[in-house]
Motif scaffolding. Structure first.
Motif, short mmCIF file in Angstrom:
data_model
loop_
_atom_site.label_atom_id
_atom_site.label_comp_id
_atom_site.label_asym_id
_atom_site.label_seq_id
_atom_site.Cartn_x
_atom_site.Cartn_y
_atom_site.Cartn_z
N ALA A 120 -24.99 72.18 -76.40
CA ALA A 120 -24.76 70.97 -75.60
C ALA A 120 -23.73 71.22 -74.50
O ALA A 120 -23.90 70.75 -73.36
N LEU A 121 -22.67 71.94 -74.83
CA LEU A 121 -21.66 72.25 -73.81
C LEU A 121 -22.25 73.07 -72.68
O LEU A 121 -21.91 72.86 -71.51
N SER A 122 -23.13 74.02 -73.00
CA SER A 122 -23.74 74.83 -71.95
C SER A 122 -24.62 73.98 -71.05
O SER A 122 -24.70 74.22 -69.84
N VAL A 123 -25.29 72.97 -71.62
CA VAL A 123 -26.09 72.06 -70.80
C VAL A 123 -25.18 71.25 -69.88
O VAL A 123 -25.45 71.12 -68.67
N LEU A 124 -24.10 70.69 -70.43
CA LEU A 124 -23.17 69.93 -69.60
C LEU A 124 -22.56 70.80 -68.50
O LEU A 124 -22.40 70.35 -67.36
N ASP A 125 -22.26 72.04 -68.82
CA ASP A 125 -21.73 72.97 -67.83
C ASP A 125 -22.74 73.18 -66.70
O ASP A 125 -22.36 73.24 -65.52
N SER A 126 -24.01 73.27 -67.04
CA SER A 126 -25.04 73.55 -66.03
C SER A 126 -25.24 72.39 -65.06
O SER A 126 -25.81 72.58 -63.99
N ILE A 127 -24.79 71.19 -65.44
CA ILE A 127 -24.93 70.04 -64.53
C ILE A 127 -23.57 69.58 -64.00
O ILE A 127 -23.46 68.51 -63.41
N GLY A 128 -22.52 70.40 -64.24
CA GLY A 128 -21.21 70.08 -63.69
C GLY A 128 -20.52 68.91 -64.35
O GLY A 128 -19.73 68.21 -63.71
N ARG A 129 -20.78 68.70 -65.64
CA ARG A 129 -20.19 67.56 -66.33
C ARG A 129 -19.46 67.97 -67.61
O ARG A 129 -19.47 67.26 -68.60
N CYS A 130 -18.82 69.10 -67.56
CA CYS A 130 -18.11 69.61 -68.73
C CYS A 130 -16.65 69.20 -68.62
O CYS A 130 -15.77 70.00 -68.30
#
Length: 304
Positions: A75-85
């Motif tokens: 989930a963190l990697s997904v958030l990172d990929s959309i700039g929302r980490c």
């Protein structure tokens, strides 16, 4: 064999629409079709649990509803990929990571709450699991790279440094995790020589296929599936990775040629790890396909 007809990205798009979960469809649209980040986050929210972690087979090799560190790292990697980490969403995740950490302050590969739900046989459930660099390294590196500061990170970072410094005999996925940590950790003066040492270890222990034409001659790590090899791009997913220095231009380019050639007739890339259930392979291939496309684009390989 690589397919024929439309260009690689068009073939991959057809594969994604045909086979992927909503999350991977939304991710593809965001990455390559100017789709919204909101849609990706909405799809990801379906996997979130009340404890702040993620479950529901977000990582396809772990089934069932319970939160797990591997799901939450995904989930963190997904958030990172959309700039929302960052922000409250990551604060909740860090609270979950704190709650499931071992006595070392780091993450196990599998929390015992998985017991009773299906899981890949190569990820055993034990009552008192040890902390693992395999799980902790990518999470710590990603949080540091996004300038997230949380109390959990202090001990987890110390654990990762100790684990990286102690690496002698290793295997490819553990090295990948170490690279993910070293690419994000703030202490660059310490990270660079640590990465150089790991690069020597990878070559000495033959943990990478440097010539795809001779891959059959390379050993497969114990417990891996037949043919589950790693290539330079598996370690250096972007040109900015510290692992990029481990390989010559020719070695990296030949590995990227190999990656391009592995696109299948249906437009997707294959899963090369052990396939233990039909659903996990079906859900895993779109994830692998997105990773392949991102890697090729990061190195300027034409997809259109």
């Amino acid at each position: 064999m690589a397919g024929t007809g439309p260009n690689p990205l068009a073939r991959a798009e057809q594969f994604i629409w045909l086979t992927a979960r909503v999350l991977e469809q939304r991710r593809f649209a965001h990455l390559f079709l100017e789709g919204s980040a909101d849609a990706v986050e909405t799809a990801l929210t379906a996997y979130r649990n009340e404890d702040g972690g993620f479950g529901h087979a977000l990582e396809p090799d772990l089934r069932g509803p319970v939160s797990q560190p591997l799901h939450t790292a995904h989930a963190l990697s997904v958030l990172d990929s959309i700039g929302r980490c960052g922000g409250l969403r990551v604060e909740r995740i860090c609270r979950y990571l704190t709650d499931v950490s071992t006595k070392e302050g780091a993450l196990p590969a599998l929390h015992p709450s998985q017991r009773g739900y299906p899981a890949a046989p190569f990820i055993p459930v034990v009552d008192d699991p040890p902390a693992e660099l395999l799980t902790t390294g990518p999470v710590v590196g990603l949080l540091h790279r996004n300038q997230v500061w949380h109390a959990w990170l202090f001990r987890a970072t110390d654990f990762c440094w100790a684990a990286v410094d102690a690496l002698e005999q290793s295997h490819p996925y553990e090295i990948e995790a170490a690279v993910a940590f070293l690419d994000g950790v703030p202490d660059r003066a310490r990270a660079e020589p640590a990465a150089d040492r790991l690069g020597q270890l990878v070559r000495e222990q033959r943990l990478v296929v440097l010539d795809p034409r001779r891959r059959a001659e390379c050993p497969v790590a114990p417990g891996y599936a037949p043919g589950e090899h790693h290539f330079p791009y598996d370690y250096a997913r972007t040109p900015g990775s510290l692992a990029r220095r481990w390989f010559s231009d020719g070695e990296l380019e030949s590995s990227l040629d190999q990656l391009s050639a592995e696109q299948q007739e249906d437009g997707g890339w294959p899963v090369n790890w052990r396939q233990w259930a039909p659903g996990t392979a079906l859900e895993g291939r779109p994830i692998v396909t997105l990773k392949a496309l991102q890697t090729l684009r990061a190195y300027g390989r034409g997809l259109r």
